[in-house]
Design an enzyme around this catalytic site. Sequence first.
Site, PDB file in Angstrom:
ATOM      1  N   LYS A  14     -38.816 -99.723  63.640  1.00 59.53           N
ATOM      2  CA  LYS A  14     -39.601 -99.391  64.840  1.00 59.53           C
ATOM      3  C   LYS A  14     -40.986 -98.865  64.474  1.00 59.53           C
ATOM      4  O   LYS A  14     -41.998 -99.345  64.978  1.00 59.53           O
ATOM      5  CB  LYS A  14     -38.886 -98.317  65.688  1.00 59.53           C
ATOM      6  CG  LYS A  14     -37.500 -98.683  66.136  1.00 59.53           C
ATOM      7  CD  LYS A  14     -36.903 -97.605  67.034  1.00 59.53           C
ATOM      8  CE  LYS A  14     -36.666 -96.271  66.372  1.00 59.53           C
ATOM      9  NZ  LYS A  14     -35.605 -96.242  65.341  1.00 59.53           N
ATOM     10  N   ARG A  90     -34.015 -91.984  73.662  1.00 61.50           N
ATOM     11  CA  ARG A  90     -32.832 -92.258  72.849  1.00 61.50           C
ATOM     12  C   ARG A  90     -31.544 -91.973  73.621  1.00 61.50           C
ATOM     13  O   ARG A  90     -30.455 -92.178  73.085  1.00 61.50           O
ATOM     14  CB  ARG A  90     -32.847 -91.363  71.611  1.00 61.50           C
ATOM     15  CG  ARG A  90     -33.429 -92.038  70.360  1.00 61.50           C
ATOM     16  CD  ARG A  90     -33.553 -90.940  69.310  1.00 61.50           C
ATOM     17  NE  ARG A  90     -33.446 -91.335  67.959  1.00 61.50           N
ATOM     18  CZ  ARG A  90     -34.506 -91.451  67.142  1.00 61.50           C
ATOM     19  NH1 ARG A  90     -35.721 -91.337  67.603  1.00 61.50           N
ATOM     20  NH2 ARG A  90     -34.330 -91.709  65.874  1.00 61.50           N
ATOM     21  N   ARG A 129     -36.699 -95.910  51.434  1.00 59.71           N
ATOM     22  CA  ARG A 129     -37.851 -95.453  52.220  1.00 59.71           C
ATOM     23  C   ARG A 129     -38.555 -94.264  51.555  1.00 59.71           C
ATOM     24  O   ARG A 129     -37.894 -93.330  51.096  1.00 59.71           O
ATOM     25  CB  ARG A 129     -37.320 -95.055  53.607  1.00 59.71           C
ATOM     26  CG  ARG A 129     -38.362 -94.752  54.615  1.00 59.71           C
ATOM     27  CD  ARG A 129     -37.923 -95.110  55.994  1.00 59.71           C
ATOM     28  NE  ARG A 129     -36.996 -94.153  56.600  1.00 59.71           N
ATOM     29  CZ  ARG A 129     -36.635 -94.217  57.872  1.00 59.71           C
ATOM     30  NH1 ARG A 129     -37.103 -95.175  58.654  1.00 59.71           N
ATOM     31  NH2 ARG A 129     -35.779 -93.353  58.356  1.00 59.71           N
ATOM     32  N   ARG A 162     -37.637 -88.579  52.961  1.00 67.16           N
ATOM     33  CA  ARG A 162     -37.426 -87.702  54.117  1.00 67.16           C
ATOM     34  C   ARG A 162     -36.132 -86.920  53.962  1.00 67.16           C
ATOM     35  O   ARG A 162     -35.131 -87.465  53.501  1.00 67.16           O
ATOM     36  CB  ARG A 162     -37.349 -88.566  55.391  1.00 67.16           C
ATOM     37  CG  ARG A 162     -38.581 -88.470  56.237  1.00 67.16           C
ATOM     38  CD  ARG A 162     -38.563 -89.500  57.315  1.00 67.16           C
ATOM     39  NE  ARG A 162     -37.443 -89.344  58.240  1.00 67.16           N
ATOM     40  CZ  ARG A 162     -37.298 -90.086  59.323  1.00 67.16           C
ATOM     41  NH1 ARG A 162     -38.187 -91.029  59.612  1.00 67.16           N
ATOM     42  NH2 ARG A 162     -36.274 -89.916  60.123  1.00 67.16           N
ATOM     43  N   ARG A 173     -26.651 -90.403  61.790  1.00 67.47           N
ATOM     44  CA  ARG A 173     -27.700 -90.916  62.681  1.00 67.47           C
ATOM     45  C   ARG A 173     -27.305 -92.277  63.241  1.00 67.47           C
ATOM     46  O   ARG A 173     -27.596 -92.599  64.397  1.00 67.47           O
ATOM     47  CB  ARG A 173     -29.036 -90.996  61.932  1.00 67.47           C
ATOM     48  CG  ARG A 173     -29.664 -89.618  61.750  1.00 67.47           C
ATOM     49  CD  ARG A 173     -30.670 -89.573  60.633  1.00 67.47           C
ATOM     50  NE  ARG A 173     -31.842 -90.372  60.899  1.00 67.47           N
ATOM     51  CZ  ARG A 173     -32.642 -90.861  59.957  1.00 67.47           C
ATOM     52  NH1 ARG A 173     -32.380 -90.647  58.694  1.00 67.47           N
ATOM     53  NH2 ARG A 173     -33.691 -91.560  60.292  1.00 67.47           N
TER      54      ARG A 173
HETATM   55  P1  AMP Z   1     -36.921 -90.743  63.639  1.00 74.26           P
HETATM   56  O1  AMP Z   1     -38.139 -90.432  62.832  1.00 74.26           O
HETATM   57  O2  AMP Z   1     -37.221 -91.491  64.881  1.00 74.26           O
HETATM   58  O3  AMP Z   1     -35.827 -91.390  62.808  1.00 74.26           O
HETATM   59  O4  AMP Z   1     -36.326 -89.328  64.119  1.00 74.26           O
HETATM   60  C1  AMP Z   1     -35.923 -88.344  63.188  1.00 74.26           C
HETATM   61  C2  AMP Z   1     -35.063 -87.309  63.892  1.00 74.26           C
HETATM   62  O5  AMP Z   1     -35.838 -86.672  64.923  1.00 74.26           O
HETATM   63  C3  AMP Z   1     -33.837 -87.855  64.602  1.00 74.26           C
HETATM   64  O6  AMP Z   1     -32.714 -88.023  63.737  1.00 74.26           O
HETATM   65  C4  AMP Z   1     -33.599 -86.765  65.645  1.00 74.26           C
HETATM   66  O7  AMP Z   1     -33.019 -85.618  65.061  1.00 74.26           O
HETATM   67  C5  AMP Z   1     -35.021 -86.400  66.053  1.00 74.26           C
HETATM   68  N1  AMP Z   1     -35.504 -87.247  67.181  1.00 74.26           N
HETATM   69  C6  AMP Z   1     -36.493 -88.181  67.155  1.00 74.26           C
HETATM   70  N2  AMP Z   1     -36.657 -88.731  68.368  1.00 74.26           N
HETATM   71  C7  AMP Z   1     -35.752 -88.148  69.179  1.00 74.26           C
HETATM   72  C8  AMP Z   1     -35.400 -88.305  70.546  1.00 74.26           C
HETATM   73  N3  AMP Z   1     -36.005 -89.197  71.341  1.00 74.26           N
HETATM   74  N4  AMP Z   1     -34.412 -87.526  71.041  1.00 74.26           N
HETATM   75  C9  AMP Z   1     -33.788 -86.607  70.263  1.00 74.26           C
HETATM   76  N5  AMP Z   1     -34.041 -86.430  68.966  1.00 74.26           N
HETATM   77  C10 AMP Z   1     -35.021 -87.185  68.424  1.00 74.26           C
END
Ligand code: AMP
Length: 215
Positions: A14, A90, A129, A162, A173
Amino acid sequence: MKIVIFLGAPGSGKGTIASRLSESDEKLRHVSSGDLLRDAVKRQTTAGVEAEGYMKRGELVPDAIIGQMIGDYVSGIKGECTVLLDGFPRTVAQAEILDGVAGHCGAELTAVVLLEVSDEIIVERIAGRRGCPKCGAGYHIRNIPSRVEGICDVCGTGLVVRKDDNPETVKNRLSVYKEQTVPLIEFYGSRGLVRRIDGAGRIDDIVRMTRQALS
Ligand code: AMP
């Protein structure tokens, strides 16, 4: 303002695809909920302090926290543009929050790009990554290597893995995605907004297919 949502499992691409699209078109604004949250954690804001534990465990941050952040961000955008929302919504509750934000700002939700990738590829992608802790540029040891191993091409900072990209958290996740985010495919499918993209191939091809799907 228009809004395009990027939907897909963690590691489905994404962020990579949305940022490639926005680099080549100044009317496109890439907004990543994960980046907003990581920045809040880094700055130890009230929301960041609350979000940190959920993120470490690979759980979703409460809808109200991230809903407020995205709402503030989107309503602060001035001028005509298309927002590429990466990682939000989400959950169905977040999708409803977004409907409210869009209504408030006079924005139109025009498409939902669904990046489809198998679990096997996701695990391989996340394992490779790397990211720049300073400027946020993203890499992959094989698919998007930096020119000098371990060093950011853009700002020369050492690349890092990360914190939530470890195998145990990734497993969590992925199951959170299946339980809480997959229902959005039906939610937006019933509005005729979902554009399915095969997210398994070369980045250039995925970018091209996404551009076509949005034209
Ligand atoms: P990402 O970088 O999109 O993989 O997000 C990393 C982490 O941030 C996720 O595993 C969640 O803990 C949190 N996170 C990101 N976006 C959301 C969202 N829309 N709702 C809830 N938690 C989020």
